[in-house]
Design a protein around this motif. Structure first.
Motif, short mmCIF file in Angstrom:
data_model
loop_
_atom_site.label_atom_id
_atom_site.label_comp_id
_atom_site.label_asym_id
_atom_site.label_seq_id
_atom_site.Cartn_x
_atom_site.Cartn_y
_atom_site.Cartn_z
N ASP A 108 0.82 -1.22 0.00
CA ASP A 108 0.00 0.00 0.00
C ASP A 108 0.85 1.26 0.00
O ASP A 108 0.41 2.32 -0.44
CB ASP A 108 -0.93 0.03 1.22
CG ASP A 108 -2.01 -1.03 1.12
OD1 ASP A 108 -2.36 -1.44 0.00
OD2 ASP A 108 -2.50 -1.48 2.18
N LYS A 109 2.07 1.15 0.53
CA LYS A 109 2.97 2.30 0.58
C LYS A 109 3.87 2.32 -0.65
O LYS A 109 3.97 1.34 -1.37
CB LYS A 109 3.89 2.19 1.81
CG LYS A 109 3.21 2.49 3.12
CD LYS A 109 4.21 2.70 4.23
CE LYS A 109 4.61 1.39 4.86
NZ LYS A 109 5.46 1.55 6.04
N ALA A 110 4.54 3.45 -0.85
CA ALA A 110 5.60 3.50 -1.86
C ALA A 110 6.73 2.58 -1.36
O ALA A 110 6.98 2.49 -0.16
CB ALA A 110 6.11 4.92 -2.02
N VAL A 111 7.39 1.90 -2.29
CA VAL A 111 8.47 0.99 -1.94
C VAL A 111 9.70 1.30 -2.78
O VAL A 111 9.63 1.32 -4.01
CB VAL A 111 8.08 -0.49 -2.19
CG1 VAL A 111 9.20 -1.43 -1.74
CG2 VAL A 111 6.78 -0.84 -1.49
N LEU A 112 10.82 1.56 -2.11
CA LEU A 112 12.09 1.72 -2.82
C LEU A 112 12.78 0.36 -2.83
O LEU A 112 12.98 -0.24 -1.78
CB LEU A 112 12.98 2.74 -2.12
CG LEU A 112 14.33 2.98 -2.80
CD1 LEU A 112 14.73 4.44 -2.70
CD2 LEU A 112 15.42 2.11 -2.26
#
Length: 107
Positions: A19-23
């Motif tokens: 659900d979050k941005a992922v690097l």
């Protein structure tokens, strides 16, 4: 908090369905700049854990994903949102430069 490792088996769940941005840090054991930037990524992960997940993908152990995402130089970082690559950063950088590159995701 340190960046956790992902593999071809866990990539979809940990990155594409997050659900979050992922690097994703594409790295290898033999890569000096990869090892140099690792503690910086851990700091950014700790300071921004509510907004950004940071994971590491060993390109030697996961060549199919490295090929899929056209990784030709490491370290390479790709930020995913909703399963799509929205940002690519190539090369080791000092923390302020990386934070500037990631400002849209961490501020």
């Amino acid at each position: 908090m340190t960046a956790r490792a992902v593999t071809e088996a866990t990539f979809e769940q940990e990155v594409l369905m997050n659900d979050k941005a992922v690097l994703v840090d594409f790295w290898a054991e033999w890569c000096g700049p990869c090892r140099a930037v690792s503690p910086i990524l851990d700091q950014i992960a700790t300071e921004n854990s509510d907004r950004l997940d940071i994971v590491k993908l060993n390109v030697d152990e996961n060549p199919n994903l490295a090929m899929k995402y056209q990784i030709t130089a490491i370290p390479a970082f790709k930020v995913f949102e909703k399963g799509e690559v929205v940002k690519t950063v190539i090369g080791a950088k000092p923390k302020p430069a990386l934070e500037a590159d990631l400002a849209a995701f961490i501020s």
